[in-house]
Design an enzyme around this catalytic site. Sequence first.
Site, mmCIF file in Angstrom:
data_model
loop_
_atom_site.group_PDB
_atom_site.id
_atom_site.type_symbol
_atom_site.label_atom_id
_atom_site.label_comp_id
_atom_site.label_asym_id
_atom_site.label_seq_id
_atom_site.Cartn_x
_atom_site.Cartn_y
_atom_site.Cartn_z
ATOM 1 N N GLU A 94 1.159 -1.336 -0.161
ATOM 2 C CA GLU A 94 0.425 0.150 -0.200
ATOM 3 C C GLU A 94 0.922 0.948 -0.370
ATOM 4 O OE1 GLU A 94 -2.446 1.923 -0.531
ATOM 5 O OE2 GLU A 94 -4.012 0.827 0.429
ATOM 6 N N ASP A 95 0.601 1.984 -0.754
ATOM 7 C CA ASP A 95 1.401 3.504 -0.448
ATOM 8 C C ASP A 95 0.704 4.303 0.815
ATOM 9 O OD1 ASP A 95 -1.348 3.766 -1.837
ATOM 10 O OD2 ASP A 95 -1.067 6.453 -2.206
ATOM 11 N N ARG A 131 1.014 11.562 -9.326
ATOM 12 C CA ARG A 131 1.814 10.436 -9.317
ATOM 13 C C ARG A 131 3.198 10.101 -9.736
ATOM 14 N NH1 ARG A 131 -2.894 7.504 -7.538
ATOM 15 N NH2 ARG A 131 -4.506 7.819 -8.425
ATOM 16 N N PHE A 169 -2.358 16.531 3.190
ATOM 17 C CA PHE A 169 -1.987 16.133 2.266
ATOM 18 C C PHE A 169 -0.804 15.983 1.082
ATOM 19 C CE2 PHE A 169 -4.314 15.273 -2.164
ATOM 20 C CZ PHE A 169 -5.079 14.435 -1.778
ATOM 21 N N ASP A 186 -4.679 4.921 5.903
ATOM 22 C CA ASP A 186 -5.213 6.792 6.336
ATOM 23 C C ASP A 186 -5.858 6.586 7.345
ATOM 24 O OD1 ASP A 186 -6.695 9.870 5.977
ATOM 25 O OD2 ASP A 186 -5.721 10.637 4.165
HETATM 26 C C1 PRP Z 1 -5.738 5.585 -1.400
HETATM 27 C C2 PRP Z 1 -4.329 4.819 -0.707
HETATM 28 C C3 PRP Z 1 -5.329 3.833 -0.206
HETATM 29 C C4 PRP Z 1 -6.345 4.292 0.844
HETATM 30 C C5 PRP Z 1 -5.853 5.090 2.033
HETATM 31 O O1 PRP Z 1 -6.276 5.854 -2.531
HETATM 32 O O2 PRP Z 1 -3.486 4.413 -1.879
HETATM 33 O O3 PRP Z 1 -5.696 2.861 -0.664
HETATM 34 O O4 PRP Z 1 -6.228 5.677 0.172
HETATM 35 O O5 PRP Z 1 -6.884 5.540 2.593
HETATM 36 P P1 PRP Z 1 -7.640 5.131 3.928
HETATM 37 O O6 PRP Z 1 -6.769 4.446 4.920
HETATM 38 O O7 PRP Z 1 -8.698 6.572 4.269
HETATM 39 O O8 PRP Z 1 -8.718 3.833 2.964
HETATM 40 P P2 PRP Z 1 -7.727 6.142 -3.142
HETATM 41 O O9 PRP Z 1 -8.949 5.212 -3.126
HETATM 42 O O10 PRP Z 1 -6.901 7.300 -2.939
HETATM 43 O O11 PRP Z 1 -7.349 5.352 -4.779
HETATM 44 P P3 PRP Z 1 -4.938 5.634 -5.778
HETATM 45 O O12 PRP Z 1 -4.601 4.559 -4.950
HETATM 46 O O13 PRP Z 1 -6.784 5.135 -7.320
HETATM 47 O O14 PRP Z 1 -5.416 7.546 -5.585
#
Ligand code: PRP
Length: 176
Positions: A99-100, A165, A152, A103
Amino acid sequence: MPVEPETEVLLSRTEIAAAIDRLAAEVRRDYLGKCPLLVGILKGSFVFMADLVRRLDFPLEIDFVRLSSYGPGTESSGQVRVVQGLRSPVRGREVLVIEDIVDTGLTDSYFLEYLRKRRPASLRLCSLLDKPARRRFPVKIDYLGFSIPDRFVVGYGLDLDEKYRNLSDVCVLVEG
Ligand code: PRP
């Protein structure tokens, strides 16, 4: 062309590279000889996944899922939708989710439970970033790059409205 907000480096590419060296050593120590399945959560994890796996010099497999949480406004509804599920069988496998950022924890708490039901031999989470101040759903991060403040962040795979990205550093947006 609309003017994009300015960015400021929070974590430089050099700091990120050093963190990934450390994470790769930890992952290697735990998974060498086990042919793990690394599952990246798209889209954000694609850069991190690409850099991490190139530091792992032993047999492993890679797959991706695409998840989306939805709800009114910018707040999570508490629901996650599997846009593109896993093709790889999970039962009996050593599974490491990549995971990146964690949050609120919604995405990863949901997806880890989704995988757990499919009976992997082991299941762990590796995240480049953690924003603990935002946590609403408990998530255990087994391999962590950086804990960051509640700002952010964009770059190194992370987006604002699908932009940024491609930045090589993790950046914050500068107000004004
Ligand atoms: C981001 C990130 C995680 C998630 C974390 O994805 O890559 O998967 O949010 O947030 P959380 O802990 O509140 O669930 P996003 O939904 O922005 O999609 P993306 O990776 O396609 O940008």
